[in-house]
Design an enzyme around this catalytic site. Sequence first.
Site, PDB file in Angstrom:
ATOM      1  N   SER A 159     -18.531  -5.607  26.533  1.00 44.49           N
ATOM      2  CA  SER A 159     -20.559  -6.268  26.669  1.00 44.49           C
ATOM      3  C   SER A 159     -21.205  -6.758  28.317  1.00 44.49           C
ATOM      4  CB  SER A 159     -21.374  -7.636  26.009  1.00 44.49           C
ATOM      5  OG  SER A 159     -21.619  -7.667  25.848  1.00 44.49           O
ATOM      6  N   TYR A 189     -18.305 -15.689  22.938  1.00 46.40           N
ATOM      7  CA  TYR A 189     -19.347 -14.188  22.585  1.00 46.40           C
ATOM      8  C   TYR A 189     -18.571 -13.580  24.141  1.00 46.40           C
ATOM      9  CZ  TYR A 189     -20.577  -9.573  22.085  1.00 46.40           C
ATOM     10  OH  TYR A 189     -21.350  -8.156  22.152  1.00 46.40           O
TER      11      TYR A 189
HETATM   12  P1  NDP Z   1     -23.446  -4.065  14.486  1.00 43.50           P
HETATM   13  O1  NDP Z   1     -23.342  -5.632  13.652  1.00 43.50           O
HETATM   14  O2  NDP Z   1     -24.202  -3.338  14.061  1.00 43.50           O
HETATM   15  O3  NDP Z   1     -21.574  -3.139  13.528  1.00 43.50           O
HETATM   16  C1  NDP Z   1     -20.293  -3.761  14.274  1.00 43.50           C
HETATM   17  C2  NDP Z   1     -19.945  -3.012  13.089  1.00 43.50           C
HETATM   18  O4  NDP Z   1     -18.326  -3.547  12.959  1.00 43.50           O
HETATM   19  C3  NDP Z   1     -19.719  -2.865  11.725  1.00 43.50           C
HETATM   20  O5  NDP Z   1     -19.363  -1.264  11.894  1.00 43.50           O
HETATM   21  C4  NDP Z   1     -19.189  -4.183  10.892  1.00 43.50           C
HETATM   22  O6  NDP Z   1     -18.298  -3.830   9.354  1.00 43.50           O
HETATM   23  C5  NDP Z   1     -17.571  -3.898  12.460  1.00 43.50           C
HETATM   24  N1  NDP Z   1     -16.904  -5.119  11.923  1.00 43.50           N
HETATM   25  C6  NDP Z   1     -17.295  -6.208  12.000  1.00 43.50           C
HETATM   26  N2  NDP Z   1     -16.086  -7.394  12.205  1.00 43.50           N
HETATM   27  C7  NDP Z   1     -15.443  -6.163  10.825  1.00 43.50           C
HETATM   28  C8  NDP Z   1     -14.325  -6.480  10.854  1.00 43.50           C
HETATM   29  N3  NDP Z   1     -13.060  -7.984  10.951  1.00 43.50           N
HETATM   30  N4  NDP Z   1     -13.410  -5.568  10.974  1.00 43.50           N
HETATM   31  C9  NDP Z   1     -13.466  -4.151  10.702  1.00 43.50           C
HETATM   32  N5  NDP Z   1     -14.994  -3.717  10.817  1.00 43.50           N
HETATM   33  C10 NDP Z   1     -15.236  -5.045  11.245  1.00 43.50           C
HETATM   34  O7  NDP Z   1     -22.201  -4.412  15.602  1.00 43.50           O
HETATM   35  P2  NDP Z   1     -23.146  -3.956  17.039  1.00 43.50           P
HETATM   36  O8  NDP Z   1     -23.457  -1.760  16.297  1.00 43.50           O
HETATM   37  O9  NDP Z   1     -24.239  -4.437  17.431  1.00 43.50           O
HETATM   38  O10 NDP Z   1     -21.884  -4.011  18.184  1.00 43.50           O
HETATM   39  C11 NDP Z   1     -21.135  -2.616  18.611  1.00 43.50           C
HETATM   40  C12 NDP Z   1     -19.709  -3.419  19.799  1.00 43.50           C
HETATM   41  O11 NDP Z   1     -20.960  -3.037  20.638  1.00 43.50           O
HETATM   42  C13 NDP Z   1     -19.529  -4.471  19.618  1.00 43.50           C
HETATM   43  O12 NDP Z   1     -18.429  -4.219  20.530  1.00 43.50           O
HETATM   44  C14 NDP Z   1     -20.442  -5.786  19.939  1.00 43.50           C
HETATM   45  O13 NDP Z   1     -19.919  -6.636  20.758  1.00 43.50           O
HETATM   46  C15 NDP Z   1     -20.558  -4.282  21.505  1.00 43.50           C
HETATM   47  N6  NDP Z   1     -22.404  -4.849  21.537  1.00 43.50           N
HETATM   48  C16 NDP Z   1     -23.705  -4.714  20.813  1.00 43.50           C
HETATM   49  C17 NDP Z   1     -24.525  -4.568  21.696  1.00 43.50           C
HETATM   50  C18 NDP Z   1     -26.168  -4.447  21.392  1.00 43.50           C
HETATM   51  O14 NDP Z   1     -26.960  -5.138  21.908  1.00 43.50           O
HETATM   52  N7  NDP Z   1     -25.909  -4.073  20.144  1.00 43.50           N
HETATM   53  C19 NDP Z   1     -24.960  -5.071  23.218  1.00 43.50           C
HETATM   54  C20 NDP Z   1     -23.671  -5.031  23.791  1.00 43.50           C
HETATM   55  C21 NDP Z   1     -22.397  -5.057  22.954  1.00 43.50           C
HETATM   56  P3  NDP Z   1     -18.588  -4.551   8.118  1.00 43.50           P
HETATM   57  O15 NDP Z   1     -20.629  -3.922   8.113  1.00 43.50           O
HETATM   58  O16 NDP Z   1     -17.671  -3.292   7.211  1.00 43.50           O
HETATM   59  O17 NDP Z   1     -18.055  -5.316   8.348  1.00 43.50           O
END
Ligand code: NDP
Length: 249
Positions: free
Chosen positions: A143, A157
């Site tokens: 991030s 975070y």
């Molecule tokens: P979302 O919350 O939209 O999606 C997260 C995904 O991760 C879902 O598919 C969820 O699946 C899965 N997930 C969460 N916890 C677990 C777990 N314990 N085990 C397995 N799967 C898990 O997040 P984003 O798409 O926004 O973020 C994706 C990545 O990008 C992350 O690493 C985030 O830190 C990074 N990021 C995002 C930003 C943003 O602005 N969106 C900015 C900077 C970084 P389920 O629903 O099944 O739990």
Amino acid sequence: MGATPLSGRRALVTGGSRGIGAETVRRLASDGAAVAFTYAASATEAEKLVADVTANGGKVVAIQADAADPTQMSAAVERAAAELGGLDVLVNNAAVAHMAPIDEFPADQFDRLVAINIGGMFWATRTAMKHLGEGARIINIGSINADRIPGAGLSVYGMTKGAVSSFTRGLARELGPRGITVNNVQPGPIDTDANPDNGGEFPESLKKVMPLGRYGQVGDVAAIVSFLAGPESGFVTGANWNVDGGFTV
Ligand code: NDP
């Protein structure tokens, strides 16, 4: 299906049921890779993603596994490699965020962030090493908060994403001699469930510090991941790839 630069590649995306992970699954599959993804809770979204990718002629496997649990994470990597017939690309994407002042940061949230954002990445990578060989790629989704924290409440975070950045560099050093590259994609604000571009005070405050003045889309990140997974990125390793609309300028 268009060009297939990832034809023959086998990829695992952690946290692929929603958001950036789901779009990455779609993009890698449409670029020709066979893809497995993990998810924790969103079974309906996972099923829909499998149906969509399959309908478009892609190969995709959904695996339910909690990234916070080392046993489940490792088993998921083994299952992905078994179902795909090996593994060439690991995308460590699963992560969660929690914002709170440090004086009252909940202990259970601290444990959860560390277990998923750092532990999940470690266990997926450690297990995947049995399968990744010359030419393989590890792509971590960090991030921009590893480098810039625009307001209060993001210290934990940001700390976990700082760990993603330093883990990337250490691994790049270690795995370069084996022909494996390791990179860290650092999104800025991207419109997902975790950070919706919903006109609220938080997203509007982020846009104000960005030269482009807008949120990114999941496809902006997936495009970079696909490039890093492919044949043209072989000389790039240990790098932070900011996909952030200029957030750090
Ligand atoms: P979302 O919350 O939209 O999606 C997260 C995904 O991760 C879902 O598919 C969820 O699946 C899965 N997930 C969460 N916890 C677990 C777990 N314990 N085990 C397995 N799967 C898990 O997040 P984003 O798409 O926004 O973020 C994706 C990545 O990008 C992350 O690493 C985030 O830190 C990074 N990021 C995002 C930003 C943003 O602005 N969106 C900015 C900077 C970084 P389920 O629903 O099944 O739990």
